[in-house]
Design an enzyme around this catalytic site. Structure first.
Site, PDB file in Angstrom:
ATOM      1  N   CYS A   1       1.571   3.938   3.884  1.00 49.68           N
ATOM      2  CA  CYS A   1       0.257   4.405   4.334  1.00 49.68           C
ATOM      3  C   CYS A   1      -0.634   3.203   4.690  1.00 49.68           C
ATOM      4  O   CYS A   1      -0.409   2.563   5.710  1.00 49.68           O
ATOM      5  CB  CYS A   1      -0.373   5.308   3.281  1.00 49.68           C
TER       6      CYS A   1
ATOM      7  N   HIS B   1       4.062   9.230   1.519  1.00 52.64           N
ATOM      8  CA  HIS B   1       4.048   8.552   0.218  1.00 52.64           C
ATOM      9  C   HIS B   1       5.253   8.922  -0.638  1.00 52.64           C
ATOM     10  O   HIS B   1       5.178   9.850  -1.457  1.00 52.64           O
ATOM     11  CB  HIS B   1       2.778   8.936  -0.541  1.00 52.64           C
TER      12      HIS B   1
ATOM     13  N   GLU C   1       6.296   7.433  -3.196  1.00 49.70           N
ATOM     14  CA  GLU C   1       6.007   7.160  -4.605  1.00 49.70           C
ATOM     15  C   GLU C   1       5.379   8.355  -5.318  1.00 49.70           C
ATOM     16  O   GLU C   1       5.330   8.397  -6.555  1.00 49.70           O
ATOM     17  CB  GLU C   1       5.120   5.917  -4.752  1.00 49.70           C
TER      18      GLU C   1
END
Length: 228
Positions: free
Chosen positions: A85, A194, A196
């Site tokens: 991002c 994302h 994560e």
């Protein structure tokens, strides 16, 4: 592997990235934007957030942080670097990746679980996936539209440098539905979604993103052959 996660002023997802690194069975190392020190790490992640408040172009100020001098030099030597991002925006501003990220075409912030197709697995960050594998990870951005001139887009497509592509819908107007790209050597990857945030069932977003972190295992042993 020791994986450094850089914290810039305005980083939001650095703690999440470090947790994902640990869940991927690596050692997470906190790196500070104001230091010329990578602390001997084997790979670097530039996390999501709003570095320097996005007061100029997203990532345009962070590109000049002292740590980026070291990240750029290490990336040019072949160190794995992942920008997520805002980190993707920083990599583009640093010219480690081609193109740029602009305001979403609908002018709204978007937050959703996003379907992706992994297009390139010749990177340390995507080698855990199969070519063409479809995954779902969290997406959240306001300036996530990937743009480049037609010649650059054709080159990225022709040389297999599109890492991931949006499926079902294009959430931000990215050209050719591009969600992530890599450099020619394959060690530097930028991704707007994302992974994560999609590494454990507890979050409700599944674990499809975990491969971005587990794939680092063994990369040192194959890097010379892949990056030659």
């Amino acid at each position: 592997m020791r994986v450094g996660v850089v914290t810039f002023p305005g980083s939001l997802d650095d703690v999440d990235a470090r947790r994902a690194v640990r869940l991927g069975d690596h050692e997470a190392v906190a790196l500070w934007h104001g230091e010329h020190d990578l602390r001997g790490v084997d790979a670097v992640i530039l996390p999501g957030g709003f570095s320097y408040g996005d007061y100029l172009r997203c990532g345009a100020i962070s590109r000049f942080s002292p740590v980026m001098t070291e990240v750029i030099a290490a990336a040019e030597r072949g160190m794995p670097v992942l920008g997520i991002c805002n980190g993707f925006q920083i990599l583009c501003e640093s010219h480690l990746l081609p193109g740029a990220l602009i305001r979403n075409d609908h002018r709204h912030f978007v937050c959703r679980d996003q379907r992706l197709r992994i297009e390139s697995t010749d990177t340390p960050w995507t080698r855990a996936y199969a070519p063409g594998q479809e995954i779902t990870v969290v997406l959240k951005n306001g300036e996530g539209g990937y743009v480049a001139d037609e010649a650059t887009l054709d080159r990225l497509e022709g040389e297999g440098q599109v890492v991931a592509r949006y499926l079902e819908l294009n959430p931000n107007g990215s050209m050719r539905d591009i969600a992530g790209v890599r450099n020619a050597r394959g060690n530097v990857v930028g991704l707007m979604p994302h992974p994560e945030h999609s590494v454990e069932e507890l979050t409700g977003s599944g674990t499809d993103g975990l491969g971005f972190f587990t794939g680092l295992a063994g990369w040192v042993g194959v890097a010379e052959a892949v990056l030659s």
